[in-house]
Every structure is written in structure tokens, then in C-alpha cells.
Design a protein around this motif. Structure first.
Motif, PDB file in Angstrom:
ATOM      1  N   VAL A  91       0.836  -1.199   0.000  1.00  0.00           N
ATOM      2  CA  VAL A  91       0.000   0.000   0.000  1.00  0.00           C
ATOM      3  C   VAL A  91       0.872   1.250   0.000  1.00  0.00           C
ATOM      4  O   VAL A  91       0.628   2.192  -0.763  1.00  0.00           O
ATOM      5  CB  VAL A  91      -0.973  -0.011   1.199  1.00  0.00           C
ATOM      6  N   TYR A 108       2.324   1.730  -3.423  1.00  0.00           N
ATOM      7  CA  TYR A 108       1.295   2.232  -4.325  1.00  0.00           C
ATOM      8  C   TYR A 108       1.092   3.738  -4.124  1.00  0.00           C
ATOM      9  O   TYR A 108       1.067   4.508  -5.092  1.00  0.00           O
ATOM     10  CB  TYR A 108      -0.043   1.499  -4.121  1.00  0.00           C
ATOM     11  N   MET A 120      -1.732  -3.350  -8.099  1.00  0.00           N
ATOM     12  CA  MET A 120      -3.179  -3.568  -8.088  1.00  0.00           C
ATOM     13  C   MET A 120      -3.555  -4.784  -8.915  1.00  0.00           C
ATOM     14  O   MET A 120      -2.948  -5.064  -9.946  1.00  0.00           O
ATOM     15  CB  MET A 120      -3.890  -2.334  -8.635  1.00  0.00           C
ATOM     16  N   ILE A 166     -11.723   1.195  -7.857  1.00  0.00           N
ATOM     17  CA  ILE A 166     -11.246   2.283  -7.017  1.00  0.00           C
ATOM     18  C   ILE A 166     -12.413   3.247  -6.872  1.00  0.00           C
ATOM     19  O   ILE A 166     -12.903   3.777  -7.868  1.00  0.00           O
ATOM     20  CB  ILE A 166     -10.040   2.992  -7.680  1.00  0.00           C
ATOM     21  N   ASP A 178      -7.849   6.500   3.202  1.00  0.00           N
ATOM     22  CA  ASP A 178      -7.883   5.548   2.094  1.00  0.00           C
ATOM     23  C   ASP A 178      -7.972   4.157   2.702  1.00  0.00           C
ATOM     24  O   ASP A 178      -7.204   3.820   3.610  1.00  0.00           O
ATOM     25  CB  ASP A 178      -6.610   5.625   1.247  1.00  0.00           C
ATOM     26  N   ARG A 179      -8.890   3.348   2.193  1.00  0.00           N
ATOM     27  CA  ARG A 179      -9.062   1.974   2.683  1.00  0.00           C
ATOM     28  C   ARG A 179      -8.719   1.020   1.548  1.00  0.00           C
ATOM     29  O   ARG A 179      -9.308   1.088   0.465  1.00  0.00           O
ATOM     30  CB  ARG A 179     -10.493   1.746   3.134  1.00  0.00           C
ATOM     31  N   PHE A 180      -7.760   0.143   1.809  1.00  0.00           N
ATOM     32  CA  PHE A 180      -7.301  -0.836   0.825  1.00  0.00           C
ATOM     33  C   PHE A 180      -7.581  -2.248   1.327  1.00  0.00           C
ATOM     34  O   PHE A 180      -7.431  -2.521   2.520  1.00  0.00           O
ATOM     35  CB  PHE A 180      -5.790  -0.731   0.614  1.00  0.00           C
ATOM     36  N   ILE A 220      -3.395  -5.180  -4.369  1.00  0.00           N
ATOM     37  CA  ILE A 220      -4.537  -4.403  -3.896  1.00  0.00           C
ATOM     38  C   ILE A 220      -5.746  -4.801  -4.740  1.00  0.00           C
ATOM     39  O   ILE A 220      -5.695  -4.713  -5.973  1.00  0.00           O
ATOM     40  CB  ILE A 220      -4.253  -2.896  -4.009  1.00  0.00           C
ATOM     41  N   THR A 237      -9.149  -3.825  -3.678  1.00  0.00           N
ATOM     42  CA  THR A 237     -10.116  -2.727  -3.594  1.00  0.00           C
ATOM     43  C   THR A 237      -9.433  -1.520  -2.970  1.00  0.00           C
ATOM     44  O   THR A 237      -8.497  -1.649  -2.185  1.00  0.00           O
ATOM     45  CB  THR A 237     -11.361  -3.060  -2.731  1.00  0.00           C
ATOM     46  N   MET A 238      -9.935  -0.346  -3.341  1.00  0.00           N
ATOM     47  CA  MET A 238      -9.459   0.908  -2.764  1.00  0.00           C
ATOM     48  C   MET A 238     -10.648   1.851  -2.671  1.00  0.00           C
ATOM     49  O   MET A 238     -11.397   2.006  -3.641  1.00  0.00           O
ATOM     50  CB  MET A 238      -8.373   1.529  -3.640  1.00  0.00           C
ATOM     51  N   GLU A 239     -10.803   2.451  -1.491  1.00  0.00           N
ATOM     52  CA  GLU A 239     -11.845   3.453  -1.288  1.00  0.00           C
ATOM     53  C   GLU A 239     -11.195   4.698  -0.703  1.00  0.00           C
ATOM     54  O   GLU A 239     -10.299   4.588   0.136  1.00  0.00           O
ATOM     55  CB  GLU A 239     -12.912   2.934  -0.328  1.00  0.00           C
ATOM     56  N   VAL A 240     -11.648   5.876  -1.135  1.00  0.00           N
ATOM     57  CA  VAL A 240     -11.016   7.146  -0.777  1.00  0.00           C
ATOM     58  C   VAL A 240     -12.054   8.126  -0.249  1.00  0.00           C
ATOM     59  O   VAL A 240     -13.111   8.294  -0.866  1.00  0.00           O
ATOM     60  CB  VAL A 240     -10.327   7.760  -2.023  1.00  0.00           C
TER      61      VAL A 240
END
Length: 144
Positions: A23, A26, A42, A48, A114-116, A123, A125-128
Motif C-alpha cells: 500500500v 502504491y 493492483m 477504485i 484511504d481503505r485498501f 490491492i 479494492t481501494m476506497e477514498v
């Protein structure tokens, strides 16, 4: 390994430190920005999701989105919260954004999370989330 109920559990080697390093690598690549290098961390088919439910499939799309939102932006990464799971690791990167708005005016202290989800060294999933919208509203005198 047997748990307290006598059930046998299969455990995997502890990869949380490696997943946190993925992470971090990245995030560092994305701040250059080098979306092609960032993509190497990823999984294919990643989703994302940015603030406002904007969905992207490749870091180059995130770079293009940020180019319209900021003149430039970087992260001051304050900490990683790492949560081991069954076959995956969840990594939260928390800190603040700093940079300049499209008109060139500087900003700093803009909180982000940021949540990975990392699985098998990639990676998936990624949420921002961040405070950019709140800061823009405040600049325009909207405090609702």
C-alpha cells in the motif's frame, strides 16, 4: 492449529507487514504521479471508489481525475492501520492532503482516509474519502 472450541483452523503466514508495504509503495507511486507503476500493485479488475461514489478501474483514471480537481496534490501519510483478515489484509492510510487548488491557491491539512484490501500481494479494492468538498464549501461561505 486448534482453537478454543477444538476446531482446526488453517492459518497463513503473517503477511500484514508486506501488505502494508504494498500500500505504501502504491501511494508513493501515485503521488509522483506514476500511474503505470502504481498499477503494478493492483489486481486486474480493481474497483477504485473515490469520494462522491466516483468509480475508476486504473490509477491513470485517478490521475486524470485529480488533474482536474487540483493543480497538484500530495499526501502527508500520518499512519497506517493494518487489520489482518482471513486470506486478506485491510490497510487504512490516514493523513492529510496538501497542494494547490486549480486556481493555484495553496491548501494543507485536508484530512483523508484511504481503505485498501490486499489479497495475494495485490490491492483488490481501494476506497477514498477526504475533506476537499467541505473546504470548498467553506471557502464559498457555505457552512450548512
Amino acid at each position: 492449529m486448534t482453537d478454543e472450541t477444538g476446531s482446526t483452523r488453517v492459518t497463513r503466514p503473517d503477511t500484514t507487514a508486506q501488505d502494508a508495504a504494498i500500500v505504501t509503495a502504491y501511494l508513493e507511486a501515485s503521488m509522483v504521479p506514476d500511474p503505470e507503476r502504481a498499477a503494478t500493485y493492483m489486481a486486474p479488475g480493481i474497483e477504485i471508489v473515490f469520494t462522491g461514489a466516483r468509480s475508476f478501474r486504473h490509477p491513470r483514471e485517478v490521475t486524470a481525475f485529480n488533474a482536474g480537481r487540483y493543480a497538484w496534490v500530495k499526501k502527508h501519510m500520518e499512519r497506517l492501520d493494518v487489520v489482518p483478515g482471513d486470506g486478506m489484509t485491510t490497510v487504512y492510510s490516514l493523513g492529510t492532503l496538501y497542494g494547490a487548488w486549480p486556481d493555484g491557491s495553496p491548501f494543507e491539512g485536508n484530512r483523508y482516509v484511504d481503505r485498501f484490501t490486499v489479497r495475494d500481494g495485490l490491492i483488490v479494492t481501494m476506497e477514498v474519502w477526504n475533506d476537499s468538498a467541505e473546504r470548498i464549501l467553506t471557502q464559498r461561505g457555505i457552512t450548512a
